[in-house]
Design a protein around this motif. Structure first.
Motif, PDB file in Angstrom:
ATOM      1  N   LEU A 171       0.803  -1.212   0.000  1.00 23.68           N
ATOM      2  CA  LEU A 171       0.000   0.000   0.000  1.00 23.68           C
ATOM      3  C   LEU A 171       0.843   1.273   0.000  1.00 23.68           C
ATOM      4  O   LEU A 171       0.300   2.372  -0.115  1.00 23.68           O
ATOM      5  N   GLY A 172       2.153   1.153   0.159  1.00 26.02           N
ATOM      6  CA  GLY A 172       3.020   2.326   0.158  1.00 26.02           C
ATOM      7  C   GLY A 172       2.682   3.301   1.272  1.00 26.02           C
ATOM      8  O   GLY A 172       2.660   4.516   1.078  1.00 26.02           O
ATOM      9  N   THR A 173       2.452   2.762   2.454  1.00 27.26           N
ATOM     10  CA  THR A 173       2.008   3.556   3.596  1.00 27.26           C
ATOM     11  C   THR A 173       2.865   3.259   4.815  1.00 27.26           C
ATOM     12  O   THR A 173       3.311   2.130   4.997  1.00 27.26           O
ATOM     13  N   VAL A 174       3.087   4.280   5.637  1.00 25.25           N
ATOM     14  CA  VAL A 174       3.619   4.074   6.980  1.00 25.25           C
ATOM     15  C   VAL A 174       2.482   4.321   7.959  1.00 25.25           C
ATOM     16  O   VAL A 174       1.860   5.392   7.958  1.00 25.25           O
ATOM     17  N   TRP A 175       2.185   3.308   8.762  1.00 29.87           N
ATOM     18  CA  TRP A 175       1.167   3.408   9.802  1.00 29.87           C
ATOM     19  C   TRP A 175       1.855   3.663  11.140  1.00 29.87           C
ATOM     20  O   TRP A 175       3.021   3.299  11.333  1.00 29.87           O
ATOM     21  N   THR A 176       1.121   4.257  12.075  1.00 28.47           N
ATOM     22  CA  THR A 176       1.634   4.411  13.428  1.00 28.47           C
ATOM     23  C   THR A 176       0.550   4.005  14.421  1.00 28.47           C
ATOM     24  O   THR A 176      -0.655   4.201  14.171  1.00 28.47           O
ATOM     25  N   VAL A 177       0.991   3.417  15.523  1.00 27.44           N
ATOM     26  CA  VAL A 177       0.081   2.935  16.557  1.00 27.44           C
ATOM     27  C   VAL A 177       0.836   2.943  17.884  1.00 27.44           C
ATOM     28  O   VAL A 177       2.043   2.697  17.912  1.00 27.44           O
ATOM     29  N   PRO A 178       0.185   3.265  18.993  1.00 26.99           N
ATOM     30  CA  PRO A 178       0.877   3.213  20.286  1.00 26.99           C
ATOM     31  C   PRO A 178       1.175   1.782  20.706  1.00 26.99           C
ATOM     32  O   PRO A 178       0.556   0.836  20.200  1.00 26.99           O
ATOM     33  N   LEU A 179       2.124   1.621  21.626  1.00 29.61           N
ATOM     34  CA  LEU A 179       2.481   0.291  22.112  1.00 29.61           C
ATOM     35  C   LEU A 179       1.289  -0.452  22.704  1.00 29.61           C
ATOM     36  O   LEU A 179       1.247  -1.684  22.696  1.00 29.61           O
ATOM     37  N   SER A 180       0.321   0.285  23.200  1.00 25.41           N
ATOM     38  CA  SER A 180      -0.856  -0.346  23.774  1.00 25.41           C
ATOM     39  C   SER A 180      -1.793  -0.912  22.720  1.00 25.41           C
ATOM     40  O   SER A 180      -2.726  -1.651  23.033  1.00 25.41           O
ATOM     41  N   GLY A 181      -1.554  -0.565  21.450  1.00 25.66           N
ATOM     42  CA  GLY A 181      -2.402  -1.047  20.371  1.00 25.66           C
ATOM     43  C   GLY A 181      -3.530  -0.084  20.065  1.00 25.66           C
ATOM     44  O   GLY A 181      -3.547   1.062  20.512  1.00 25.66           O
ATOM     45  N   GLY A 182      -4.503  -0.554  19.280  1.00 24.02           N
ATOM     46  CA  GLY A 182      -5.613   0.294  18.896  1.00 24.02           C
ATOM     47  C   GLY A 182      -5.675   0.477  17.392  1.00 24.02           C
ATOM     48  O   GLY A 182      -5.062  -0.273  16.633  1.00 24.02           O
ATOM     49  N   ARG A 183      -6.396   1.475  16.987  1.00 26.09           N
ATOM     50  CA  ARG A 183      -6.591   1.720  15.560  1.00 26.09           C
ATOM     51  C   ARG A 183      -5.390   2.443  14.971  1.00 26.09           C
ATOM     52  O   ARG A 183      -5.043   3.545  15.419  1.00 26.09           O
ATOM     53  N   PRO A 184      -4.730   1.879  13.956  1.00 25.28           N
ATOM     54  CA  PRO A 184      -3.561   2.530  13.358  1.00 25.28           C
ATOM     55  C   PRO A 184      -3.955   3.809  12.609  1.00 25.28           C
ATOM     56  O   PRO A 184      -5.066   3.926  12.093  1.00 25.28           O
ATOM     57  N   THR A 185      -3.019   4.740  12.549  1.00 23.06           N
ATOM     58  CA  THR A 185      -3.177   5.969  11.791  1.00 23.06           C
ATOM     59  C   THR A 185      -2.206   5.954  10.619  1.00 23.06           C
ATOM     60  O   THR A 185      -1.035   5.590  10.785  1.00 23.06           O
ATOM     61  N   ALA A 186      -2.677   6.347   9.446  1.00 24.81           N
ATOM     62  CA  ALA A 186      -1.783   6.470   8.289  1.00 24.81           C
ATOM     63  C   ALA A 186      -0.901   7.697   8.506  1.00 24.81           C
ATOM     64  O   ALA A 186      -1.375   8.835   8.449  1.00 24.81           O
ATOM     65  N   TRP A 187       0.365   7.468   8.776  1.00 26.01           N
ATOM     66  CA  TRP A 187       1.295   8.541   9.129  1.00 26.01           C
ATOM     67  C   TRP A 187       1.890   9.198   7.881  1.00 26.01           C
ATOM     68  O   TRP A 187       2.084  10.395   7.826  1.00 26.01           O
ATOM     69  N   SER A 188       2.209   8.389   6.859  1.00 24.25           N
ATOM     70  CA  SER A 188       2.741   8.915   5.604  1.00 24.25           C
ATOM     71  C   SER A 188       2.310   8.028   4.445  1.00 24.25           C
ATOM     72  O   SER A 188       2.365   6.797   4.543  1.00 24.25           O
ATOM     73  N   THR A 189       1.881   8.672   3.367  1.00 20.38           N
ATOM     74  CA  THR A 189       1.572   7.969   2.118  1.00 20.38           C
ATOM     75  C   THR A 189       2.346   8.610   0.976  1.00 20.38           C
ATOM     76  O   THR A 189       1.882   8.646  -0.156  1.00 20.38           O
TER      77      THR A 189
END
Length: 325
Positions: A171-189
């Protein structure tokens, strides 16, 4: 479920043509000086799907690794002994819908303060693809779902913010998520992350206020600044001409890195000015190197034997001029 030998054959068929690229010789002249005491420390079982993909070094001198085709997380002792820690669940369809690959693949791994190990799993299935956590004494659990039409691959931890960064090679994406988990955020596309026929954004490391990422198809090493509020800056191309670049590690000398070139069967040293020299090759025992880690002056290199289909292994060497301790 398919036999292990069938899985290995599928792996080889999936990656052979795409990874069979030749790196121009003039781009990586041999540099014999940086590494010494080069030896194979561990051999893995090819028929059992023990194709090592990524490595995380632990404070006690051991390492945790992922076996790509085995769906496994393993511990390698300082003496080189292998112990399987966990096996992730198999997809109901055996992973045939996994994009590009056609088999379920255990990929990136990091070890966090507190003792938990985090791994990525690409399956093509919505109920399994994502970020998994293996805590001491507990079964692995998925803590963040990722798109099943992608291939989560590289995993990096920012210890200051407690956030994980995940590259998706399809997908050519960098996702970010906290160590606790949860819904990832698209940080860079950013377009520099996109694949060009096979796999794009791959290895990932947090270093000096930025996320550094490789792009396998484009043969590049990128630096993406981490701006205030965890915003992604514009990617900066730090090195080019690195066909088949997979994972990398900083040596402790500023922005200098060691990087694996998968199909070319090389490990290269990339200086801050972007020039690259070969420091290891097939003659040293490399078999499609996938991952590299540095602890002080000790270098660890995993080889998955994706296309050589001979000897998946862990190579160790001594780095000259690196950081002590």
């Amino acid at each position: 479920m398919p036999q292990r030998s069938s899985i290995v054959a599928t792996v080889a068929a999936s990656v052979a043509a795409a990874l069979a690229v030749a790196l121009p010789a003039e781009a990586t002249p041999t540099d014999p000086k940086p590494l010494s005491d080069v030896r194979i420390a561990s051999h893995f079982d090819l028929a059992a799907g023990q194709l090592p993909e990524n490595i995380a070094l632990l404070p006690d001198g051991s390492a945790h690794i992922t076996f790509a085709a085995g769906r496994q997380i393993a511990r390698i002792t300082p003496r080189g002994t292998t112990r399987i820690l966990a096996t992730l669940p198999a997809p109901a369809d055996a992973g045939v819908r996994t994009p590009v690959l056609g088999f379920p693949m255990t990929t990136g791994i990091v070890h966090a303060p507190g003792g938990a190990t985090y791994v990525l799993y690409a399956t093509g299935a919505a109920d399994l693809t994502g970020l998994w956590r293996l805590a001491p004494g507990r079964a692995p659990e998925r803590i963040a779902a990722l798109p099943p039409d992608g291939v989560p691959n590289g995993l990096a931890l920012d210890r200051h913010s407690g956030r994980l960064y995940i590259t998706d090679s399809v997908l050519g994406t960098v996702w970010t998520v906290p160590l606790s988990g949860g819904r990832p955020t698209a940080w860079s596309t950013a377009p520099e992350l996109a694949p060009d026929g096979f796999l794009g954004a791959n290895g990932a490391k947090v270093h000096d206020g930025a996320l550094w990422v490789t792009n396998l198809d484009r043969g590049t090493l990128l630096r993406i600044p981490i701006r205030h509020g965890n915003r992604a800056g514009a990617p900066q191309v730090k090195a080019t001409g690195l066909a088949g670049i997979d994972d990398f590690a900083f040596t402790g000398r500023g922005d200098e890195v060691l990087a694996t070139l998968n199909a070319p069967n090389k490990v290269v040293r990339i200086r801050p000015d972007g020039t690259a020299t070969t420091v290891l090759d097939a003659g040293d025992g490399l078999q499609n190197p996938t991952s590299v880690a540095v602890r002080g002056r000790e270098v660890y290199v995993l080889s998955a034997a994706y296309t050589t289909a001979e000897d998946p292994n862990l190579l160790r060497a001594r780095l000259h001029g690196g950081r002590r301790g």
